[in-house]
Design a protein around this motif. Structure first.
Motif, short mmCIF file in Angstrom:
data_model
loop_
_atom_site.label_atom_id
_atom_site.label_comp_id
_atom_site.label_asym_id
_atom_site.label_seq_id
_atom_site.Cartn_x
_atom_site.Cartn_y
_atom_site.Cartn_z
N LYS A 91 0.87 -1.19 0.00
CA LYS A 91 0.00 0.00 0.00
C LYS A 91 0.91 1.24 0.00
O LYS A 91 1.65 1.45 0.96
CB LYS A 91 -0.90 -0.01 1.25
N PRO A 92 0.85 2.05 -1.06
CA PRO A 92 1.82 3.14 -1.16
C PRO A 92 1.44 4.45 -0.48
O PRO A 92 2.24 5.36 -0.42
CB PRO A 92 1.95 3.36 -2.67
N VAL A 93 0.20 4.54 0.00
CA VAL A 93 -0.20 5.82 0.61
C VAL A 93 -0.78 5.62 2.01
O VAL A 93 -1.41 4.61 2.29
CB VAL A 93 -1.25 6.59 -0.24
N ASP A 94 -0.56 6.63 2.84
CA ASP A 94 -1.21 6.71 4.15
C ASP A 94 -2.32 7.75 4.05
O ASP A 94 -2.06 8.88 3.62
CB ASP A 94 -0.22 7.21 5.22
N TYR A 95 -3.53 7.39 4.42
CA TYR A 95 -4.59 8.40 4.49
C TYR A 95 -4.54 9.05 5.88
O TYR A 95 -3.70 8.68 6.72
CB TYR A 95 -5.93 7.77 4.14
N ALA A 96 -5.42 10.01 6.13
CA ALA A 96 -5.26 10.90 7.29
C ALA A 96 -4.99 10.17 8.62
O ALA A 96 -4.05 10.51 9.33
CB ALA A 96 -6.50 11.79 7.41
N ALA A 97 -5.81 9.18 8.95
CA ALA A 97 -5.68 8.54 10.26
C ALA A 97 -4.32 7.86 10.40
O ALA A 97 -3.64 8.01 11.42
CB ALA A 97 -6.80 7.53 10.46
N ASP A 98 -3.90 7.12 9.35
CA ASP A 98 -2.61 6.42 9.40
C ASP A 98 -1.45 7.42 9.41
O ASP A 98 -0.43 7.22 10.07
CB ASP A 98 -2.46 5.50 8.18
N PHE A 99 -1.62 8.50 8.66
CA PHE A 99 -0.56 9.52 8.60
C PHE A 99 -0.36 10.14 9.99
O PHE A 99 0.77 10.34 10.44
CB PHE A 99 -0.92 10.59 7.57
N GLU A 140 3.76 5.66 15.56
CA GLU A 140 3.06 4.37 15.61
C GLU A 140 2.95 3.83 14.19
O GLU A 140 2.26 4.42 13.37
CB GLU A 140 1.65 4.55 16.19
N TYR A 141 3.66 2.73 13.95
CA TYR A 141 3.69 2.20 12.59
C TYR A 141 3.03 0.83 12.52
O TYR A 141 3.18 0.02 13.43
CB TYR A 141 5.14 2.08 12.10
N PRO A 142 2.33 0.56 11.40
CA PRO A 142 1.74 -0.78 11.25
C PRO A 142 2.82 -1.84 11.09
O PRO A 142 3.96 -1.54 10.70
CB PRO A 142 0.89 -0.66 9.98
N GLU A 143 2.43 -3.05 11.38
CA GLU A 143 3.34 -4.19 11.33
C GLU A 143 4.07 -4.28 9.97
O GLU A 143 5.26 -4.57 9.91
CB GLU A 143 2.52 -5.47 11.59
N GLU A 144 3.33 -3.99 8.88
CA GLU A 144 3.94 -4.14 7.55
C GLU A 144 5.11 -3.17 7.36
O GLU A 144 6.08 -3.49 6.67
CB GLU A 144 2.87 -3.94 6.46
N ASP A 151 8.05 6.82 1.08
CA ASP A 151 7.23 7.71 1.93
C ASP A 151 6.87 7.04 3.25
O ASP A 151 6.89 7.67 4.30
CB ASP A 151 5.91 8.08 1.23
N ARG A 152 6.55 5.75 3.17
CA ARG A 152 6.01 5.08 4.36
C ARG A 152 7.07 4.33 5.18
O ARG A 152 6.90 4.18 6.39
CB ARG A 152 4.90 4.10 3.95
N VAL A 153 8.13 3.84 4.52
CA VAL A 153 9.11 3.00 5.25
C VAL A 153 10.31 3.82 5.74
O VAL A 153 10.82 3.58 6.84
CB VAL A 153 9.59 1.84 4.34
#
Ligand SMILES: Cc1cc2nc3c(=O)[nH]c(=O)nc-3n(C[C@H](O)[C@H](O)[C@H](O)COP(=O)(O)O)c2cc1C
Length: 200
Positions: free
Chosen positions: A45-53, A60-64, A98-100
């Motif tokens: 999943k290449p994008v974080d939407y508002a809540a995840d961002f 706080e990062y997801p397991e992935e 962006d996410r990792v």
């Protein structure tokens, strides 16, 4: 040594996929460990939407994401294989960075010292195909732009040294001999940077 390959191409019949195969083969033949993260196959999943961002801003990062960071932590050499798309990279790979490559993992800011490059000591090898010719891309400034983006903008920012960046032109139109030449160049670079280790 640990070789981490980040692979971003949706087509298993692509020339990029042939680079992936030869990289894996040569790494193992030279006695090193290799891990492949195939972003399309993983449905990354290449994008974080508002809540995840917001969560990631709080650290706080997801397991992935933690899983990908652990692969990077262990890597001595990080290779990227991706085609040039719109002068840059497929969105899935940009989203991976962006996410990792988060603050606190890949880099940080210190009040006195400024930028902290947290991934120092690692090396990177980048392999790109593009439809354009090298001659035209060199003249138009695209070659420098494509290389600087990753060398300085991403890896350099985090302390990873790009030791090799192969940018192959006319990747869709060249004949078989040329394409085999590109594949063999990838093999050579792997052997150069991950040589057979001497046994004592
Ligand atoms: C969405 C998209 C955008 C592209 N943008 C560029 C570009 O900006 N410059 C370029 O030289 N080639 C561009 N291309 C051509 C690809 O770089 C080319 O198809 C690829 O490198 C061929 O290698 P492959 O077999 O590994 O896919 C683009 C292709 C696609 C599908």
């Amino acid at each position: 040594m640990n070789h981490l390959i980040i692979y971003a191409h949706p087509n298993p019949d692509s020339l990029s996929h042939a680079y992936l195969e030869v990289m894996k083969e040569q790494t193992r033949a030279n006695g090193h460990d290799v891990v492949v993260r195939d972003l399309y196959q993983m449905h990354f999943k290449p994008v974080d939407y508002a809540a995840d961002f917001e969560k990631s801003r709080r650290g706080e990062y997801p397991e992935e994401i933690l899983t990908e960071q652990e692969y990077l932590r262990k890597a001595d050499l990080v290779s990227l294989i991706y085609p040039v798309w719109w002068g840059s990279m497929p969105a899935i790979l940009k989203g991976y960075f962006d996410r990792v490559f988060t603050r606190g993992f890949a880099f940080d800011y210190h009040p006195e010292k400024g930028l902290l490059k947290l991934l120092e000591g690692k090396k990177a090898l980048v392999v790109n195909n593009m439809g354009d010719s090298r001659k035209h891309a060199d003249a138009s400034g695209m070659t420098d732009s494509i290389k600087n983006f990753i060398r300085s903008g991403v890896f350099g920012f985090c302390g990873i040294e790009t030791v090799e960046h192969l940018l192959f032109g006319n990747a869709t139109t060249r004949d078989k001999t040329v394409r085999i030449g590109y594949i063999e160049e990838v093999r050579e670079k792997i052997s150069k940077h991950l040589p057979i280790e001497a046994t004592v």
